[in-house]
Design a protein around this motif. Structure first.
Motif, PDB file in Angstrom:
ATOM      1  N   THR A   1      13.211  28.200  47.593  1.00 31.69           N
ATOM      2  CA  THR A   1      12.787  29.484  47.166  1.00 31.69           C
ATOM      3  C   THR A   1      13.446  30.692  47.196  1.00 31.69           C
ATOM      4  OG1 THR A   1      10.543  28.311  47.664  1.00 31.69           O
ATOM      5  CG2 THR A   1      10.601  30.487  47.494  1.00 31.69           C
ATOM      6  N   VAL A   2      14.013  30.758  48.351  1.00 28.52           N
ATOM      7  CA  VAL A   2      14.987  31.704  48.584  1.00 28.52           C
ATOM      8  C   VAL A   2      16.015  32.037  47.585  1.00 28.52           C
ATOM      9  CG1 VAL A   2      16.570  32.853  50.188  1.00 28.52           C
ATOM     10  CG2 VAL A   2      14.388  32.139  51.025  1.00 28.52           C
ATOM     11  N   ILE A   3      16.703  31.196  47.029  1.00 22.86           N
ATOM     12  CA  ILE A   3      17.755  31.337  46.295  1.00 22.86           C
ATOM     13  C   ILE A   3      17.061  31.427  44.833  1.00 22.86           C
ATOM     14  CG2 ILE A   3      19.174  29.727  44.488  1.00 22.86           C
ATOM     15  CD1 ILE A   3      20.038  28.101  47.039  1.00 22.86           C
ATOM     16  N   SER A   4      15.976  31.020  44.371  1.00 22.98           N
ATOM     17  CA  SER A   4      15.310  31.502  43.107  1.00 22.98           C
ATOM     18  C   SER A   4      15.125  32.942  43.097  1.00 22.98           C
ATOM     19  CB  SER A   4      14.005  30.586  43.002  1.00 22.98           C
ATOM     20  OG  SER A   4      13.306  30.763  41.717  1.00 22.98           O
ATOM     21  N   ASP A   5      14.288  33.267  44.284  1.00 25.15           N
ATOM     22  CA  ASP A   5      13.851  34.720  44.497  1.00 25.15           C
ATOM     23  C   ASP A   5      15.184  35.657  44.209  1.00 25.15           C
ATOM     24  OD1 ASP A   5      11.417  34.034  44.758  1.00 25.15           O
ATOM     25  OD2 ASP A   5      11.276  34.004  46.971  1.00 25.15           O
ATOM     26  N   LEU A   6      16.240  35.409  45.044  1.00 26.91           N
ATOM     27  CA  LEU A   6      17.651  36.282  44.964  1.00 26.91           C
ATOM     28  C   LEU A   6      17.961  36.245  43.610  1.00 26.91           C
ATOM     29  CD1 LEU A   6      19.086  35.188  48.512  1.00 26.91           C
ATOM     30  CD2 LEU A   6      18.121  37.687  47.757  1.00 26.91           C
TER      31      LEU A   6
END
Length: 210
Positions: A12-17
């Protein structure tokens, strides 16, 4: 940046960034953190790309240099790691972390005298930097400066009595100094603190103790 514990959270963090970087390609902070989470996810090439881009966008981005250097060190490209830490130091000469990193790189390259010099520079800047004292201990041991190794190890243990690595380093330093009883005591303390002591060291120490 704290590591994300769960794989789903990391994704999720990767996708958001990635969305932030796509929308704002000049966002240095987003690229820096995306590089960190890519590294955490094992996507090393992508991590390198993002951290390199962060440095291109901001040639004062010391944290990106340090983190990219850490990646290069991990994959064995020590010359690149060295150059990045030196670049960070050119911006901030009193960055103790960079001096420690350079010391570790020199140690990896068997440039032990230079590694000791780097660790001492770090300690001059920050006398309470535990990693500098721990690494200095091993460098002194490598250079067969046993008394200095014991002194550095004792300083590390004084700074952090609960550091299993510092305690193990003290045990090793005492062994090479010939202080076998005290070495054994420190080894047992290291074990109690959770350190997995090298079985070869245990055997060598037991032989000395008879």
């Amino acid at each position: 940046m704290a590591e994300v514990e769960k794989t789903a959270d990391l994704a999720t963090v990767i996708s958001d960034l990635e969305k932030v970087v796509e929308e704002k390609p000049e966002n240095v902070v987003a690229r820096h953190h995306l590089g960190l989470v890519y590294r955490q996810a094992g996507r090393i090439d992508e991590a390198i790309t993002q951290l390199q881009k962060a440095i291109e966008l901001d040639n004062q981005s010391m944290e990106s240099m340090i983190n990219l250097g850490a990646i290069y060190f991990d994959i064995g490209e020590t010359d690149k790691a060295l150059a990045l830490n030196q670049q960070a130091l050119s911006i901030s000469p009193k960055m103790a972390e960079a001096h420690v990193n350079i010391g570790l790189i020199y140690q990896q390259q068997s440039r032990v005298a230079e590694s000791i010099e780097s660790y001492l520079k770090a300690i001059e800047i920050d006398p309470k930097l535990l990693t500098a004292w721990i690494n200095l201990t091993s460098a002194y041991t490598m250079s067969e400066e046993d008394a200095k190794a014991v002194e550095a190890a004792r300083q590390a243990v004084t700074l952090e009595p609960e550091s299993a690595m510092a305690m193990n380093n003290l045990a090793v330093a005492l062994y090479f100094q010939g202080s076998y009883e005290e070495s054994h005591e420190s080894m047992e303390k290291a074990k109690a603190l959770g350190y997995s002591v090298d079985s070869r060291f245990v055997a060598a120490l037991q032989e000395k103790l008879g």
